[in-house]
Scaffold this motif. Sequence first.
Motif, PDB file in Angstrom:
ATOM      1  N   UNK A 285      81.123 -52.781  37.690  1.00 12.93           N
ATOM      2  CA  UNK A 285      81.652 -53.013  39.040  1.00 12.93           C
ATOM      3  C   UNK A 285      80.542 -52.764  40.061  1.00 12.93           C
ATOM      4  N   UNK A 541      77.872 -48.938  49.486  1.00  6.60           N
ATOM      5  CA  UNK A 541      79.025 -49.192  48.623  1.00  6.60           C
ATOM      6  C   UNK A 541      78.625 -49.266  47.175  1.00  6.60           C
ATOM      7  N   UNK A 544      77.768 -45.873  45.826  1.00  8.42           N
ATOM      8  CA  UNK A 544      78.942 -45.033  45.578  1.00  8.42           C
ATOM      9  C   UNK A 544      79.558 -45.384  44.232  1.00  8.42           C
ATOM     10  N   UNK A 545      79.761 -46.668  44.050  1.00  3.42           N
ATOM     11  CA  UNK A 545      80.411 -47.086  42.817  1.00  3.42           C
ATOM     12  C   UNK A 545      79.531 -46.776  41.619  1.00  3.42           C
ATOM     13  N   UNK A 548      79.823 -43.161  40.902  1.00  5.06           N
ATOM     14  CA  UNK A 548      81.118 -42.853  40.298  1.00  5.06           C
ATOM     15  C   UNK A 548      81.144 -43.301  38.850  1.00  5.06           C
ATOM     16  N   UNK A 549      80.641 -44.519  38.628  1.00  7.00           N
ATOM     17  CA  UNK A 549      80.687 -45.049  37.263  1.00  7.00           C
ATOM     18  C   UNK A 549      79.732 -44.298  36.343  1.00  7.00           C
TER      19      UNK A 549
ATOM     20  N   UNK B 285      87.607 -47.728  46.725  1.00  3.75           N
ATOM     21  CA  UNK B 285      86.753 -48.862  46.378  1.00  3.75           C
ATOM     22  C   UNK B 285      87.616 -50.080  46.084  1.00  3.75           C
ATOM     23  N   UNK B 308      85.067 -49.375  54.275  1.00  7.44           N
ATOM     24  CA  UNK B 308      84.927 -48.302  53.287  1.00  7.44           C
ATOM     25  C   UNK B 308      85.339 -46.975  53.899  1.00  7.44           C
ATOM     26  N   UNK B 555      84.401 -45.194  32.403  1.00 11.16           N
ATOM     27  CA  UNK B 555      83.967 -46.570  32.602  1.00 11.16           C
ATOM     28  C   UNK B 555      83.693 -47.258  31.266  1.00 11.16           C
TER      29      UNK B 555
END
Lengths: 768, 768
Positions: A285, A541, A544-545, A548-549, B285, B308, B555
Amino acid sequence: MKYKEKIFSDSSDEEPILTPYKDTGKSKETSSSREEPVAPNDDELPIINLQSETEEADDPVIVHHRHVRPASLYESLDYEICENTLWKADYKRRSQKLIFRKDLARWLIFLVIGIITALIACTINIAIDTFSEMKYGFLAKSVDENLHNGNLYVPYLYWILTSIIPVGLGAALVTYLEPVAAGSGIPQVKCYLNGVKVPRIVRIKTLVVKAIGVVTSVIGGLAGGKEGPMIHSGAVVAAGISQGKSTTFVKDFRVFRYFRDDHEKRDFVLGGASAGVASAFGAPIGGVLFSLEEAASFWNQSLIWRILVSSTISSFTLNVVLSAYYGQTDFTITGLFNLGKFDELPYKYFEIPIFVLMGICGGLLGAFWNTTNSRFHLFRARYIKPGWGKILEAMAVSLLGVSIACTMMYVINDCRTLGKDPTSYPVKLFCGDNEYNAVAALWFQTPESTAKALFHDPPESHQILTVAIFVVVYYFLSCLTFGLNVSLGIFIPTVLVGAAWGRLVSMVLQHMCPTATFLHPGKYALIGAAAQMGGVLRMTISLTVILLETTGVDSTFAFPLIITLITGKFVGDFFNEGIYDIVIRINHVPILPWEPPLKYRSLKASNIMSSPVVCVKMREKANYIIDILKRYTYNGFPVVEDVQGNDRSKGRVCGIILRSQLTVILKESLYEEKKRLWQDQISIETFRNEYPRYPTIDKFELHLDKHDYTVNFDIFMNPSPVRVGEDDSVARIFQTFRALGLRHMIVVDNENRVRGMLTRVDFIFKED
Amino acid sequence: MKYKEKIFSDSSDEEPILTPYKDTGKSKETSSSREEPVAPNDDELPIINLQSETEEADDPVIVHHRHVRPASLYESLDYEICENTLWKADYKRRSQKLIFRKDLARWLIFLVIGIITALIACTINIAIDTFSEMKYGFLAKSVDENLHNGNLYVPYLYWILTSIIPVGLGAALVTYLEPVAAGSGIPQVKCYLNGVKVPRIVRIKTLVVKAIGVVTSVIGGLAGGKEGPMIHSGAVVAAGISQGKSTTFVKDFRVFRYFRDDHEKRDFVLGGASAGVASAFGAPIGGVLFSLEEAASFWNQSLIWRILVSSTISSFTLNVVLSAYYGQTDFTITGLFNLGKFDELPYKYFEIPIFVLMGICGGLLGAFWNTTNSRFHLFRARYIKPGWGKILEAMAVSLLGVSIACTMMYVINDCRTLGKDPTSYPVKLFCGDNEYNAVAALWFQTPESTAKALFHDPPESHQILTVAIFVVVYYFLSCLTFGLNVSLGIFIPTVLVGAAWGRLVSMVLQHMCPTATFLHPGKYALIGAAAQMGGVLRMTISLTVILLETTGVDSTFAFPLIITLITGKFVGDFFNEGIYDIVIRINHVPILPWEPPLKYRSLKASNIMSSPVVCVKMREKANYIIDILKRYTYNGFPVVEDVQGNDRSKGRVCGIILRSQLTVILKESLYEEKKRLWQDQISIETFRNEYPRYPTIDKFELHLDKHDYTVNFDIFMNPSPVRVGEDDSVARIFQTFRALGLRHMIVVDNENRVRGMLTRVDFIFKED
């Protein structure tokens, strides 16, 4: 001057043709030096009005526009599909079956891009892992062996050798084989996705140099990571596979020819970059979002889809291959860059201000890092010009890093009990029998492993002093490293520096309030990394992802992460741009911003357009075409009709033709010794076969008996170029230009006559 | 006919004005019936050539375009900024301070949107939770009490009453107070973001009805969820706050006036929708990606940023409030819709084919669901027209659900040991002393809790028969429910059906291979839910992220999820569209697709444009303006100059003016009893004050002595409308139209004279 008679022929039907290139030296000089008065006979000049307008021109913008700035070294990609008669014929010929086959091919290519990108990532990863373990295992053994006889200079020398040799090798490769492979690759990919044709950026040769370069640099112990190069690799793979031919190997597989235009190619590169992110971070993602943040203007839903598939496949392939390689069967290896999974990270309300403060801190540190780094850049550009200088510089930085590390290890005596050591090869040095040196643990591994250690080492793994000095050293070392002429990314050192000072914060706080239970060092390391990344990279963005991932934290922890990243970016933006944008600006790449420059906002198209414009008539003499091609570097020429006399700029616009099309037409019709232009023989395939390296005009030598030939542009030109009025606001046309990914925009007056031309560089405000 | 003399006045300076509306009845009739021959005196007709061109026209497309189709009931939003002289004056007046203040206000509004959306979500959630617990607690007690004396009809009656009363109430609210609040709200928000002005969609009244409606529906036990309405609520909140005034309360707070245009408003709504997703699912997200998937064409980086922030704040606020309400301090409540956190979900290679098969299954089931649901829709539209009919229908469906549930509970005797029961109120029914009825456990709670139970209940919690019947029943029940005239979403029932059959698959497989250890029922429930969602909703990327964020899975498990979702979508797309698109199509909303319709691809602008076009001259008589406004429903009129005589359509385009602008100008100048048009008094504020409900033309009664007045459009019109050539390909202009979010596009010929007009409906292929 033997064509003089022809030039002055006054038959109105057969218009006088223009002097060939070799004869125009004088008139060229005239137009630039302005010494000779202009001849009243306009026919002598290919572009009527050029002379007079330049004389009148009191707006210096016009003259500056395209020839002076280094920005014009770069060409634009053409995202617009040239829907000319040939294209339409091809489109109509396409049966339902062919459309289906093309669609299938597109999906297949995205799949293959994902798989191959992942395989390359695996190869690089395994190579780095294997060599690093060899290196640090050998060094650790050497330290232990030489400790007692006091010959500690021996492992030091070994370390130096095992560092500067690979670094030198990598730097030499990049310097002499493919300079464009230097650095992270993300800025270049960003430019490409923005629509700038960075030369050689998506060649296989670049990929090979980049891959070998990144392995050598990381093994050499430079403060850099492999993630940026991985993303670049993905882009190259995409461009290579989708075109079905390779310039490096001079091989045309004669497949996927319908994908041979900038439009299709860029879509594939988007997928490749995204697959690169996915395999580098194990973040499918995040990969999609990376592409979004860099190229959002060209999106549509089916493209998002294909990109998602290619990044998913990529991270899955990586997972499978690495799991198999390391003998694991439960698919826990999700990306090359793995910060290790966090369990739940609880936080309290009152920690949020701390996170925000850390964000501010990260923004300041990041902005300072960026400024310092760009200073280094400028210094290098000025003083380190020869190739060997660049290689030596890289080796010197490597030497410096090793020396500082050795000094730290020698001076600071931070001993910890064995058993919870973060390296595979703990170094005892001056510690006790059941202990290891915590400083050596920080240095005796790849930066990636160190970052992971800082996230997951239990509390009390280091002295405050150790981490503090490490932060300072690594901060400046990474700043010195990025910009060296080696293939190396910036992501990991940023994370590492951030993680280190984040951990430091938690250690200091813990020291001040020993009873506080919330000060989980890993949590603070993660927040520090986010802050530093926000400050240096500013890509909110997708980062961040990706974070997180990569860390697998709960989405409850997304809030602290986002707050920190955003604060870091905000504070940083107050001082300067993100590091990738700085690199782009330093290289004078004409990248389009998201919004038109502030000073352009209240201007009209006529204020920024380039004029006068070189136009061609619908039916044009071959000689004239060759002449303007040789004389000007413009890439697009408006096609006009209703021309009164020879004054082309007074004609009404009816299309646009590109330089590349003109050269192909000339090559096919004149250069190939054909007697006449057989337009039936030219199809859209003719142009696709030449893509993307079209013939250059220098090749052409027109036979004396051929300069009368006329080319009819009717079937070649793009009959619906984007036209804007001369009074249109720049803000609006900028939006159109960016959203459609255009290369040329013709500015017309109220009667549809050419007034000027807008290209990428016209939209970029020049501060001088 | 008292103006006849004036009409035929031939002073060339003061052009003859046109007959007012009441006098034009005849000429209108003429133009449509074609019975009376056209008077040679063109002056009598407001739009010269209308008559003659209609006569000539052999292209039926022209006539059909705008008046016949129901699509024209909806207006477009105008994403284009009208950069007229007033705007420019306002822009230049803006000091640096004002720009900063506007920027700050924008950020502030996004923050407040996030917070208020979350608070509304909390309120709805707490209301539903409280009432549901009361209801099912009471019912469970009643069952236990009445079991032994055999009066089981008593709890049945209670259940019916506690179901149909709230459902009836909610249906009545929606039907009589605000019909636009019916359904999920996502299709409406999607339309709004696509650029269609759905009437009353973002009013506070709609929000109130929606909120109360969704509480009553869920309490009533209908097969629906609260997520769609939450997203809609976010959009309303955004539109309300950003405008600083409310039509429902007829209150203008006189703040944020600079945000009063479609462009700004839509950006805020984007943030609101995203905050809605974030608070509904605890997926910030996912919220951003939802906005991306629905409105990707209008993105830019700073907007992504603000969105966001608003979604992050939203999910954080929800987290804090709900944690405080439920007395938890560790922020584990991340969204209203919480599937519960999964621990690691390992999977084996050979499971991937199973997942793909389940994806195919989900696609088939989803497509069938969609088709059936749209049949129900058509049935309802045809037969259930009166308001009371809709209310009764909702109550009947509720009654049906309760009855089926009761029958299932009565007939199937699925007893499980107490202790691992999934409800707060286990029902014993005919089970043993330490047991509870597993069927009742499925029905005696909100659908959301049931879904959570299916994900997390330990294996062996149900009989295969129980789940199988539940799947069938709920599949059709949810299909019957969506489309009722109540406020209710489709997300949860889809998840529930998918989770149920996913769990069923694992139970059946486990039954066949009792030794297989990989058949974790929660994992299969999750895959089933993904498959069903892929098949019904077809929103791939945001759904993937929402699922990942909601379930907190690693993930590593993203790959199976994405594969399943994509397979489901692919298979579903083979048969029909996603349910949201079906709803949109059924309502004839002219939503722009991502690509132009296939049949349009090889056409030119002139093939699809609407013509003839009603134009106005730069200086136009008030009377003529009123006349065309009353006569036509067009929303934009090209402004022309160089008009020869009265033949406006032969003039060169120099701008465009909107109906809304015209009515405001008329109101300010003529209606307000002012003697002349004092253009100095009209500023951009004048227009902003009227936004978004501009005066209608019906109000105007022109004084007899005022029809000579002339309006100069110079400062009002948009001087740079988007113009395209008549031969431009539809594919290209569609791209421009979509990317820029336009409302009007003027088609001009090679001399910049009006040839036609393109609006949203022209781009939507009409199949008849």
